[in-house]
Design a protein around this motif. Sequence first.
Motif, short mmCIF file in Angstrom:
data_model
loop_
_atom_site.label_atom_id
_atom_site.label_comp_id
_atom_site.label_asym_id
_atom_site.label_seq_id
_atom_site.Cartn_x
_atom_site.Cartn_y
_atom_site.Cartn_z
N ASP A 20 25.40 -18.39 -2.13
CA ASP A 20 26.27 -18.34 -3.28
C ASP A 20 26.75 -19.75 -3.60
O ASP A 20 27.59 -20.30 -2.88
CB ASP A 20 27.44 -17.39 -2.99
CG ASP A 20 28.27 -17.12 -4.25
OD1 ASP A 20 27.78 -17.45 -5.35
OD2 ASP A 20 29.38 -16.60 -4.11
N ASP A 21 26.18 -20.33 -4.63
CA ASP A 21 26.53 -21.70 -5.04
C ASP A 21 26.47 -22.69 -3.89
O ASP A 21 27.34 -23.55 -3.74
CB ASP A 21 27.92 -21.74 -5.68
CG ASP A 21 27.87 -21.26 -7.12
OD1 ASP A 21 26.77 -21.35 -7.71
OD2 ASP A 21 28.90 -20.79 -7.62
N VAL A 22 25.47 -22.55 -3.05
CA VAL A 22 25.33 -23.48 -1.93
C VAL A 22 24.87 -24.84 -2.46
O VAL A 22 23.94 -24.93 -3.26
CB VAL A 22 24.31 -22.96 -0.90
CG1 VAL A 22 23.93 -24.05 0.09
CG2 VAL A 22 24.88 -21.76 -0.18
N ALA A 23 25.56 -25.88 -2.05
CA ALA A 23 25.21 -27.23 -2.48
C ALA A 23 25.19 -28.16 -1.29
O ALA A 23 25.88 -27.94 -0.30
CB ALA A 23 26.21 -27.72 -3.52
N THR A 78 28.86 -20.63 -0.18
CA THR A 78 28.81 -19.81 1.03
C THR A 78 27.41 -19.29 1.24
O THR A 78 26.67 -19.00 0.30
CB THR A 78 29.75 -18.59 0.92
OG1 THR A 78 29.44 -17.90 -0.28
CG2 THR A 78 31.20 -19.00 0.92
N LEU A 79 27.05 -19.19 2.52
CA LEU A 79 25.74 -18.69 2.89
C LEU A 79 25.96 -17.47 3.77
O LEU A 79 26.64 -17.54 4.79
CB LEU A 79 24.99 -19.78 3.64
CG LEU A 79 23.51 -19.53 3.89
CD1 LEU A 79 22.73 -20.78 3.55
CD2 LEU A 79 23.26 -19.13 5.32
N THR A 80 25.45 -16.32 3.33
CA THR A 80 25.64 -15.09 4.09
C THR A 80 24.30 -14.64 4.62
O THR A 80 23.31 -14.57 3.89
CB THR A 80 26.22 -13.99 3.19
OG1 THR A 80 27.24 -14.58 2.38
CG2 THR A 80 26.80 -12.88 4.01
N LYS A 110 22.63 -11.61 7.14
CA LYS A 110 22.91 -10.34 7.81
C LYS A 110 24.38 -9.95 7.65
O LYS A 110 25.06 -9.63 8.63
CB LYS A 110 22.53 -10.42 9.29
CG LYS A 110 21.04 -10.41 9.51
CD LYS A 110 20.70 -10.22 10.98
CE LYS A 110 21.02 -11.45 11.80
NZ LYS A 110 20.58 -11.35 13.19
N ASN A 111 24.88 -10.07 6.42
CA ASN A 111 26.25 -9.64 6.09
C ASN A 111 27.37 -10.43 6.75
O ASN A 111 28.51 -10.02 6.72
CB ASN A 111 26.45 -8.16 6.40
CG ASN A 111 25.57 -7.31 5.52
OD1 ASN A 111 25.33 -7.67 4.36
ND2 ASN A 111 25.06 -6.23 6.06
N SER A 112 27.06 -11.55 7.41
CA SER A 112 28.17 -12.35 7.91
C SER A 112 27.99 -13.80 7.44
O SER A 112 26.87 -14.30 7.35
CB SER A 112 28.26 -12.27 9.43
OG SER A 112 27.08 -12.79 10.00
N GLU A 113 29.11 -14.43 7.15
CA GLU A 113 29.04 -15.77 6.60
C GLU A 113 28.63 -16.75 7.70
O GLU A 113 29.08 -16.66 8.84
CB GLU A 113 30.40 -16.16 6.03
CG GLU A 113 30.29 -17.32 5.07
CD GLU A 113 31.65 -17.76 4.55
OE1 GLU A 113 32.50 -16.89 4.31
OE2 GLU A 113 31.83 -18.97 4.40
N GLN A 114 27.76 -17.68 7.34
CA GLN A 114 27.24 -18.63 8.32
C GLN A 114 27.47 -20.06 7.87
O GLN A 114 27.40 -20.37 6.69
CB GLN A 114 25.72 -18.44 8.51
CG GLN A 114 25.31 -17.07 8.98
CD GLN A 114 25.69 -16.81 10.42
OE1 GLN A 114 26.13 -17.70 11.14
NE2 GLN A 114 25.57 -15.55 10.84
#
Lengths: 498, 326
Positions: free
Chosen positions: A265-268, A313-315, A317-321
């Motif tokens: 999500d909007d990873v930069a 944010t990078l998710t 397997k349903n958890s933020e990493q």
Amino acid sequence: MTLLSLSKVEKRYPGVKALDGVDFQLREGEVHALLGENGAGKSTLVKVMTGALEGDGGSMTYLGEPLKLKSTAHAQTVGISTVYQEVNLLPNLTVAQNLYLGREPKKFGLIDWKRINRQSRDVLKRFDLDIDVTRPLSTFSVAVQQLIAIARGVDMSAKVLVLDEPTASLDADECEQLFGVMRELKAKGIGIVFITHFLDQVYAVCDRITILRNGQLVGEFEAATLPRSELVGHMLGKELQAETKVQEGEARNDKALSETLLEMDDVAVRGSLHPTSLTVRRGEAVGLAGLLGSGRSEVCRAVFGVDKKTDGTLTFKNSEQNFRQPAEAIAEGLALCPEDRKTSGIVGPLSIRENIALALQARRGWWRPMNRAEQQQLADKFIAELQIATPDAEKPIEQLSGGNQQKVILARWLATNPQLLVLDEPTRGVDIGAHAEILKLIKKFCSEGMSLLVTSSELDELVAFSDRVAVMRDRRKVAEIEADDITEGNIMQAIAEA
Amino acid sequence: MMHSLANSRFTSLYVTSALFVLLFLVGAFQFEGFGSTRVVANLFSDNAFLVITAIGMTFVIISGGIDLSVGAVIALTGVVCGLLIGEIQMHPLIVFPLVLIGGGLFGASMGALIHFYKLQPFIVTLAGMFLARGLATTLSEESIPIDHPFYDTVADFGMLLPGGAWVGASTLILFAVLIGAILLAHFSRLGGFIYALGGSAQSAQLMGVPVARTTISIYAISGFLSALGGIVYSFYTFSGYSLAAVGMELDAIAAVVIGGTLLTGGSGYVVGTLIGVLIMGVIQTYISFDGTLNSWWTKIVIGLLLFVFIGMQRLLTRRQVRVAGH
């Protein structure tokens, strides 16, 4: 007139006959394509004719006289120059030094730098390169370096110029430029041996074609009278199967319902990637399209934690990493096959077995070593499954052809049983046969529930394997194409404008 | 056609030079008589043997190798000179060419081993170090005085500069070697080959660089210059001693690195090495002017400097890589 003629050349490696009585003739003023599959013997033949390897049998005639090459330096002095697939110049020297290394003009016994720099500028002008020749080579892009390597070969007043996949890292304009130079050289009577995986390029510049298969000569053909399908048939030793074409349009759609595995999500990444959003679902193959430098590889690196993301944010397997390094990504079940095999993939001197065991071992932790038998079993399994062409698992990986090296790297990551496999240009520098096999493998992995994120600069490939294609331009995502809209035309359009 | 990026290649050279000037000024402000031409001239003459040896080391390191044998070669040269000149009274002008050729051949054979047997330079030159040191000790365990009219002539040879600075034979030899080394590095084909090997031995070979000849030449040059360093050292001590210059190879390596040459090879300048030695010399001079500090402080400061320089090199190369990758 025949410039260079090789007859009955042989080269044996333990367990493999790399060249088996191959003949090759190069005439004055022609571009001669040398084609063949992985392991067909192209590279070996080139090495023999440029003095990098000594053949075990056969003879060579050059300008009507028998010739026995002692080294690449010897080949260069008699007028046989080579430009290799991977740029083989010296990054720490200036452009001018690279062009004139070993043949610097001298004045009063000292190297005449003024003249070298002036001549270098003149030489590069023929390639439309107007660059500062006193800068180190490493400050230029790979494409420019490749052109400089070719300029060096050309300027050595070569009579024979061997171009070993020179276009692998060039874009369309740069290729055209190179072809222009090749035609110019041809007109001057220079004989050019041209090795490439792009059949379009063969028909664009070549006069004649020599095809090898499994170390043997298939035949020599006139380019003008050899239809493309026949050419491919000769290379593969069979008619091209339809496996690069997609038949399973049904399989594409139902994945839209499966759960999300990776969500960006909007990873930069500061300095390399603008905010980008992308999702990969389970069992899905997502293609990343775009030109060289569009940000494709940067997405892969950000996902895998090679480059630390600076925003978004990078998710997984349903958890933020927040992967800070690849080891953390590997632990979560990700895997990455990098773009540049030579520098960031293979460990050259290690055997196939050791290369395959590497990632799995790293994941298990070094305090729980895998025993030899376990490694052997693993290696044998993948050699069979991916059809890696090798006599046994103990051969150093650097002695394999490009396609087989790529398969070993694939095997290395498959051994860790990843949930998301990131492949950055898996088919670069790999020939058609291995292309098709790798595409088939991608399909197979998906059907087994693995998700893939694959970059490719080949549109037909993207169309063949992708469930969804994200198009990158200027380091951001500019379009996403799904399902039946995935066609070469649509992707091209998105890359071009969108 | 100077480009801002091209300048960055010289950055470490600028930093090294600036550091030398800074250290010198600190000393000059603090101590009377420090900021004189005499101190500067002594920096050169006291360290001439080290500069000469370190210049040889520079070529080795630029090519991506290392030579641990140089200190031992200096000692062996001194002992041989002591025996032939001091004891047998042979004329130095006959002995010098002999030991210089000997040093060159010694280096050449190490280079040949490294190339043809694909051995690590570290281990080959380590063996060379033990061999030379052992040989020197076998020839004589005692220090051998060298008493010959020629040595007196050499000691008197030179010129007096204003300010009481004495430029002697050692300093002149140092500058001759420096000029020769610059010509070799930047105006000869061999020089280009040496940098090429350090960039990538494999690419260099494919580009037609005679790798065998170049590798052997590099270690021959280092051996030759170590022998020359040994001769200059004997001008300084008037003796030959098998335990002379113990650990000197590490001083030479430190000087090369402080001078801005990358230990990984491919980049560096001979002039940098000279300044590297001068920095080490100026620290030593500072400590002797101070008088209260233990001379081991030299090592401590050099150790710290090395850390800083390696760190700085890493940052510089990283920046260049980033520029290359756009």
